[in-house]
Design an enzyme around this catalytic site. Structure first.
Site, PDB file in Angstrom:
ATOM      1  N   LYS A 112       0.820  -1.211   0.000  1.00  8.43           N
ATOM      2  CA  LYS A 112       0.000   0.000   0.000  1.00  8.43           C
ATOM      3  C   LYS A 112       0.858   1.267   0.000  1.00  8.43           C
ATOM      4  O   LYS A 112       0.410   2.319  -0.438  1.00  8.43           O
ATOM      5  CB  LYS A 112      -0.971  -0.017   1.172  1.00  8.43           C
ATOM      6  CG  LYS A 112      -2.050  -1.091   0.978  1.00  8.43           C
ATOM      7  CD  LYS A 112      -3.143  -1.030   2.010  1.00  8.43           C
ATOM      8  CE  LYS A 112      -4.292  -1.950   1.636  1.00  8.43           C
ATOM      9  NZ  LYS A 112      -3.953  -3.380   1.793  1.00  8.43           N
TER      10      LYS A 112
HETATM   11  C1  PLP Z   1      -4.628  -4.472   1.103  1.00  5.23           C
HETATM   12  C2  PLP Z   1      -3.871  -5.756   1.006  1.00  5.23           C
HETATM   13  C3  PLP Z   1      -4.224  -6.771   0.081  1.00  5.23           C
HETATM   14  C4  PLP Z   1      -5.469  -6.673  -0.791  1.00  5.23           C
HETATM   15  O1  PLP Z   1      -5.348  -5.714  -1.810  1.00  5.23           O
HETATM   16  P1  PLP Z   1      -6.657  -5.193  -2.574  1.00  5.23           P
HETATM   17  O2  PLP Z   1      -6.183  -4.084  -3.430  1.00  5.23           O
HETATM   18  O3  PLP Z   1      -7.604  -4.746  -1.488  1.00  5.23           O
HETATM   19  O4  PLP Z   1      -7.209  -6.336  -3.345  1.00  5.23           O
HETATM   20  C5  PLP Z   1      -3.422  -7.893  -0.002  1.00  5.23           C
HETATM   21  N1  PLP Z   1      -2.345  -8.054   0.802  1.00  5.23           N
HETATM   22  C6  PLP Z   1      -1.980  -7.116   1.708  1.00  5.23           C
HETATM   23  C7  PLP Z   1      -0.801  -7.367   2.569  1.00  5.23           C
HETATM   24  C8  PLP Z   1      -2.721  -5.940   1.838  1.00  5.23           C
HETATM   25  O5  PLP Z   1      -2.347  -5.018   2.753  1.00  5.23           O
END
Ligand code: PLP
Length: 465
Positions: A112
């Site tokens: 993220k």
């Molecule tokens: C947010 C997240 C996901 C999922 O991603 P999306 O874009 O919501 O599908 C997967 N793995 C981790 C570690 C995350 O923080």
């Protein structure tokens, strides 16, 4: 580039207005009015370019009317210098045509950061130029809050408030939120659950006078700019593996469908993608949908991969918009059915178009731990449970001979110490900068699970009390 709502009843906006609005006023999600195409020659040239150079070429078409290329270049360079690896998102070879794209070298050790670091700079830049300020409020069950705080600390025109459920996030996650000392960063620990925190944030956005008074803005994964910023690494990975001459497949640990939707956009922009594998844990609504066309919510089960413990994947609406032939009234009908009866059925043509690019696989808890151990034995490094789900799904993919598979590694194992203990019966290999952070003093404000109390706390801190 203009942005339109998937539900067709919100104003058409330019890039910056869509960035600051987040959700469209009709409840839909903003998408570009058309997908920009990159030439084959440009994509071929990426083989020689850095992550930042590729980001500028890939992202500028989405904001060309609002953000000069040189300004984007400055923001991109600033956003990614804080990553611990020179390549920003390096590829590791797992053998047999399977690669691992490490997206966790940013400040909070999860993918993220890649989007949030750029989003924060884009927002701040737009606000400063307009002479405005905004207040970011968000709820977190762990990862998003830390990434948002890291990205917005020390930005000029933004105050950021993150609500988290008291006692329900890991030590590392809490300290990532409570140790930054900048005055524009505020962490509120709520006496309640994550759902309570989310409900409070929603209620603040629905409180029109408060929303206006504070200029509330959101940074959750329905913000177009977050999805957009994730497109870059699909091009980066593919260009390291011979694109555009050779097609490539991706396996993506999926919750809200934002990360994998960025892969879909890369394909629309001209990147030859053979398959996008939706990797889910036992919360498998998307795997069930791909199997029978019925999108039906169920109760959420808590797993070792909590960032994928989700039953409604908000960004799936963006894909629905495209596979319905951008028919906003059809999307409104499907989303209405979801609200009314917890599900809907896709049409035959819509399902066929979805399956043309996407496949899905579900990995249960026992398999997840087994994969974590197996990768450590074979390659000598620990895995986080989300990435392990991605690897498991990649192994189930059926692909033409010679198509490489890239699994997106979405978090560092040190963020999930409980799963690491379960899998390896030992502690996570924790980077030194995380160990250093654990010793810093914390700063947080406890608040009651009550709308008026939270709004007052925010007013007071922004100085309008
Ligand atoms: C947010 C997240 C996901 C999922 O991603 P999306 O874009 O919501 O599908 C997967 N793995 C981790 C570690 C995350 O923080």
């Amino acid at each position: 580039m203009k942005y339109i709502s998937t539900r067709g009843e919100a104003p058409v906006l330019g890039f910056e207005d869509a960035l600051l609005a987040g959700l469209a006023s009709d409840g839909g999600l903003y998408v570009p009015e058309s997908w920009p195409r990159l030439s084959e020659a440009m994509i071929a040239g990426f083989a020689e370019k850095s992550f930042a150079e590729i980001a500028i070429d890939v992202l500028h078409p989405f904001m060309a009317d609002d953000v000069p290329r040189e300004r984007l270049a400055e923001m991109v360079h600033e956003a990614y210098t804080g990553f611990e690896h020179d390549d920003v998102t390096p590829l590791t070879d797992l053998g047999d045509g399977h690669y691992f794209l490490e997206l966790y070298h940013g400040p909070t050790l999860a993918f993220k950061d890649v989007a949030m670091q750029l989003l924060a700079r884009l927002m701040d830049d737009a606000l400063v130029r307009r002479g405005e300020r905004a207040t970011i409020v968000g709820a977190t069950s762990g990862d998003t809050g830390g990434a948002a705080i890291e990205a917005f600390r020390a930005r000029d025109a933004v105050d950021v408030f993150i609500l988290f459920p008291d006692g329900r996030v890991s030590d590392v996650q809490r300290k990532q939120m409570t140790t930054p000392r900048e005055a524009n960063v505020h962490t509120l620990s709520v006496g309640g659950t994550f759902d309570d925190c989310q409900a409070l944030v929603k209620a603040m956005f629905n409180d029109a006078p408060f929303r206006k008074e504070m200029s509330l803005a959101g940074v959750n994964s329905i913000n177009w700019a977050r999805v957009m910023a994730q497109i870059t690494y699909y091009f980066v990975a593919a260009s390291r593996l011979g694109a555009p001459k050779h097609p490539i497949a991706f396996s993506v640990p999926t919750g809200n469908f934002g990360d994998i939707f960025a892969g879909y956009v890369a394909a629309q922009m001209g990147l030859p993608i053979a398959q996008l594998m939706i990797a889910t844990n036992v919360n498998d609504i998307l795997a069930r949908t791909l199997a029978d066309g019925v999108y039906q919510t169920d109760t959420v089960v808590a797993t070792q991969s909590p960032s994928m413990d989700i039953q409604v994947s908000s960004n799936f609406e963006r894909l629905l918009f495209d596979v319905t032939g951008r028919d906003a009234s059809r999307v409104r009908a499907l989303m209405g059915a979801l609200t009314q009866s917890g599900g809907f059925e896709m049409g035959a043509k819509e399902l066929e178009l979805t399956r043309a690019l996407f496949a899905a696989a579900r990995i249960d808890e026992a398999e997840t731990l087994e994969i974590m151990r197996r990768i450590e034995t074979a390659h000598g490094f620990q895995n986080d449970p989300h990435s392990a789900v991605g690897i498991g799904a990649a192994e189930k993919a059926v692909l033409p001979d010679g198509v490489p598979m890239v699994t997106l590694a979405t978090a560092h194992p040190a963020k999930f110490p409980k799963a690491v203990q379960l899998a390896y019966a030992s502690d996570a290999d924790t980077p030194q900068r995380v160990l250093d952070m654990l010793d810093l003093p914390e700063r947080l404000t406890p608040v009651a699970n009550d709308l008026a109390a939270v709004e007052n706390a925010i007013r007071e801190k922004v100085g309008l009390a």
